[in-house]
Scaffold this active site. Structure first.
Site, PDB file in Angstrom:
ATOM      1  N   THR A  70      42.922  35.073  43.247  1.00  0.00           N
ATOM      2  CA  THR A  70      43.382  34.686  41.911  1.00  0.00           C
ATOM      3  C   THR A  70      44.816  35.083  41.604  1.00  0.00           C
ATOM      4  O   THR A  70      45.337  34.717  40.557  1.00  0.00           O
ATOM      5  CB  THR A  70      42.450  35.274  40.829  1.00  0.00           C
ATOM      6  OG1 THR A  70      42.501  36.699  40.882  1.00  0.00           O
ATOM      7  CG2 THR A  70      41.026  34.777  41.018  1.00  0.00           C
ATOM      8  N   ASP A  71      45.442  35.825  42.493  1.00  0.00           N
ATOM      9  CA  ASP A  71      46.846  36.185  42.303  1.00  0.00           C
ATOM     10  C   ASP A  71      47.696  35.002  42.760  1.00  0.00           C
ATOM     11  O   ASP A  71      47.655  34.629  43.927  1.00  0.00           O
ATOM     12  CB  ASP A  71      47.178  37.428  43.123  1.00  0.00           C
ATOM     13  CG  ASP A  71      48.613  37.889  42.966  1.00  0.00           C
ATOM     14  OD1 ASP A  71      49.425  37.164  42.345  1.00  0.00           O
ATOM     15  OD2 ASP A  71      48.924  38.974  43.480  1.00  0.00           O
TER      16      ASP A  71
END
Length: 174
Positions: A15-16
């Site tokens: 999710t980064d």
């Protein structure tokens, strides 16, 4: 493509939005995840609901959008007309790349600025916070959209959405 596969097929996403977390091998055309620090899995029910919302946005199907948004907890069903309109228009904007089989020009779309135009309405009129999973997911989606804008991507995104929907339907039949 990677972001779509991460969410809708694998239900596991880094999710980064820092693309330095991935390594691409040009020779084999393979992408490797090399940093699992912000990786998370997503519940199948959430992913299916979110896919329904993406499809509703792509098809500009207001009823399906509102029904699924209420079912998933994005809306309560008691929102005022300003909030409903902002929810619909930001969703339609988010689904815009998936509306057509024609290649979508991210750089010329101004999509991120158009989505953010609805932020003030959300802050003032939202009756319930969105599902918890959305915070990490939208961070990654914003990063993916911004990368497409930065590199001037022109992509036929509806094909990707159709592939995912077909994958989910085939999985249901097996």
């Amino acid at each position: 493509r990677l972001t779509i596969l991460e969410l809708f097929v694998w239900r596991f996403m880094q999710t980064d939005p820092n693309w330095g977390n991935f390594l691409y091998d040009v020779r084999t055309r393979t992408t490797y995840l090399i940093d699992f620090g912000a990786a998370r899995d997503y519940d199948e029910e959430f992913v299916r609901g979110y896919l329904n919302i993406v499809k509703a946005n792509a098809d500009q199907d207001e009823k399906a959008l509102f029904d699924e948004s209420i079912r998933m907890g994005f809306l309560t069903g008691e929102e005022n007309s300003m909030m409903l309109e902002a929810h619909k228009m930001s969703g339609y904007c988010l689904g815009e790349p998936f509306q057509s089989y024609e290649p979508y020009n991210f750089k010329e779309s101004r999509i991120t600025s158009r989505i953010s135009e609805h932020g003030a309405v959300f802050l003032k009129h939202r009756l319930t916070p969105p599902p918890e999973e959305v915070y990490t997911l939208h961070r990654k989606l914003a990063g993916a959209y911004n990368l497409c804008i930065k590199i001037g991507a022109i992509i036929s995104c509806r094909d990707l959405l159709d592939e995912v929907i077909e994958h989910v339907e085939l999985k249901d039949r097996s």
